[in-house]
Write an enzyme that holds these catalytic residues in place. Structure first.
Site, short mmCIF file in Angstrom:
data_model
loop_
_atom_site.label_atom_id
_atom_site.label_comp_id
_atom_site.label_asym_id
_atom_site.label_seq_id
_atom_site.Cartn_x
_atom_site.Cartn_y
_atom_site.Cartn_z
CG ASP A 47 44.44 25.01 44.05
OD1 ASP A 47 44.42 23.81 43.69
OD2 ASP A 47 44.89 25.93 43.33
CE1 TYR A 52 48.29 29.30 39.93
CE2 TYR A 52 47.45 28.72 42.10
CZ TYR A 52 47.39 28.62 40.73
OH TYR A 52 46.41 27.85 40.15
CG HIS A 110 49.82 24.35 36.81
ND1 HIS A 110 50.29 25.28 37.72
CD2 HIS A 110 48.59 24.78 36.46
CE1 HIS A 110 49.39 26.22 37.89
NE2 HIS A 110 48.34 25.94 37.13
NE ARG A 238 35.50 40.45 46.54
CZ ARG A 238 35.76 41.74 46.65
NH1 ARG A 238 34.81 42.58 47.04
NH2 ARG A 238 36.95 42.23 46.38
P1 A2P Z 1 38.54 39.51 44.77
O1 A2P Z 1 39.81 38.73 44.93
O2 A2P Z 1 38.79 40.99 44.77
O3 A2P Z 1 37.48 39.08 45.75
P2 A2P Z 1 37.51 32.96 39.89
O4 A2P Z 1 37.66 32.23 41.17
O5 A2P Z 1 36.46 32.45 38.98
O6 A2P Z 1 38.84 33.12 39.16
O7 A2P Z 1 37.03 34.46 40.24
C1 A2P Z 1 37.86 35.33 40.94
C2 A2P Z 1 37.41 36.75 40.76
O8 A2P Z 1 36.11 36.92 41.35
C3 A2P Z 1 38.33 37.70 41.47
O9 A2P Z 1 38.37 38.90 40.69
C4 A2P Z 1 37.63 37.95 42.80
O10 A2P Z 1 37.96 39.24 43.29
C5 A2P Z 1 36.18 37.87 42.42
N1 A2P Z 1 35.33 37.35 43.51
C6 A2P Z 1 35.55 36.26 44.28
N2 A2P Z 1 34.54 36.08 45.15
C7 A2P Z 1 33.66 37.07 44.92
C8 A2P Z 1 32.41 37.44 45.49
N3 A2P Z 1 31.86 36.73 46.48
N4 A2P Z 1 31.78 38.54 45.00
C9 A2P Z 1 32.32 39.27 44.01
N5 A2P Z 1 33.51 38.98 43.43
C10 A2P Z 1 34.16 37.89 43.86
#
Ligand code: A2P
Length: 280
Positions: A47, A52, A110, A238
């Site tokens: 996505d 962005y 959007h 992650r």
């Molecule tokens: P990062 O990009 O450093 O992994 P959302 O999708 O709700 O907007 O959340 C995104 C945020 O959550 C980002 O700051 C991302 O950081 C973090 N994030 C995404 N996956 C994980 C995970 N598995 N564990 C911890 N933080 C995560």
């Protein structure tokens, strides 16, 4: 494994992977490697959005993945200052050129920006894009029930999906019920509450019990709720962790505990009725 992941079917008959990679705030040199890591891990949905400023790099990641185009599901979005009919049609072509694609699987308005009174014209443009094949399916983001009803009343065409802020602190129960009544799928942006829900004590306790990470518990909740979900991460570990959900199961008691986390003031992002950024 990509072949085992769940898919959901839109009312137009096309289908989408239920879990995709979100790329808001994934920028510059981090983008193509993140897209490649995701596709390698099994993701088939990516996505992005004009605003962005990463469509070129997303396209590079897609091209470098080696996965056939027809196996991927690519979404991008029309920005607020391009709602006028001809402007919207050229905005899609500009996005396709940056992505190096002939079509997107899903094109979304959007934000409604209701004070501009232009989203109906944008929707007419998306209907034409669908008919000419450059957008296989069309939908919206951040529309409330009144905006959705207006699309239906004025054009007779509903979006296949409404992508909205949705996480355990902001569960949008009423809007989801409207979606369900009208055959619209609910897609969750900021599904982890921009990371803020990860430290919630209930989520932490469930993660401990289930020997999963907090992110996996929250994402599994979304999957079991029937949402399309697009967690953002730029970190390959992650990204892989967020895709490893298929052996995890939340029982009714766990689902009920997460239901209690909803907060009346749980919204983190902008209020869609008021969001009015036109610069792009
Ligand atoms: P990062 O990009 O450093 O992994 P959302 O999708 O709700 O907007 O959340 C995104 C945020 O959550 C980002 O700051 C991302 O950081 C973090 N994030 C995404 N996956 C994980 C995970 N598995 N564990 C911890 N933080 C995560």
């Amino acid at each position: 494994m990509s072949s085992n992941q769940p898919y959901l079917t839109f009312y137009d008959g096309r289908r989408t992977p239920q879990l995709g990679l979100g790329t808001w705030q994934v920028t510059g040199d981090a983008t193509a490697p993140a897209v490649q890591a995701a596709i390698e891990a099994g993701y088939r949905a990516i996505d992005t959005a004009y605003i962005y400023y990463n469509e070129t790099e997303v396209g590079q990641g897609i091209a470098q993945s080696g996965v056939p185009r027809e196996d991927l599901f690519i979404t991008t979005k029309l920005w607020n200052n391009r709602h006028e009919l001809d402007s919207a049609k050229s905005a899609l072509q500009e996005s396709l050129d940056r992505l190096q694609l002939d079509y997107v699987d899903l094109y979304l308005i959007h934000w409604p920006v209701p004070k501009e009174k232009m989203y109906l014209q944008a929707w007419e443009a998306l209907i034409q894009m669908r008919d000419d094949g450059r957008a296989k399916s069309i939908g919206v983001c951040n529309f409330n029930a009144d905006h959705l009803q207006n699309l239906l009343d004025k054009t007779g065409v509903l979006p296949v999906v409404n992508q909205i802020e949705l996480h355990p602190y902001f569960q949008q129960t009423e809007l989801c019920a409207y979606h369900a009544d009208h055959g619209i799928l609910t897609e969750a942006w900021s599904p982890l509450g921009q990371g803020q829900v990860l430290t919630d004590p209930v989520i932490q306790e469930l993660a401990h019990q289930l020997q999963a990470s907090p992110a996996q518990v929250i994402l599994r909740w979304h999957i079991q709720m029937g949402h399309i979900v697009i967690p953002k991460s730029a970190n390959p570990d992650r990204i892989r962790e967020n895709f490893n959900l298929w052996n995890l199961h939340l029982d009714d008691a766990a689902m009920a505990r997460i239901a209690t986390l909803n907060k009346a003031d749980g919204r983190i992002g902008p209020e869609p009725e008021l969001f009015h950024v036109m610069k792009g």
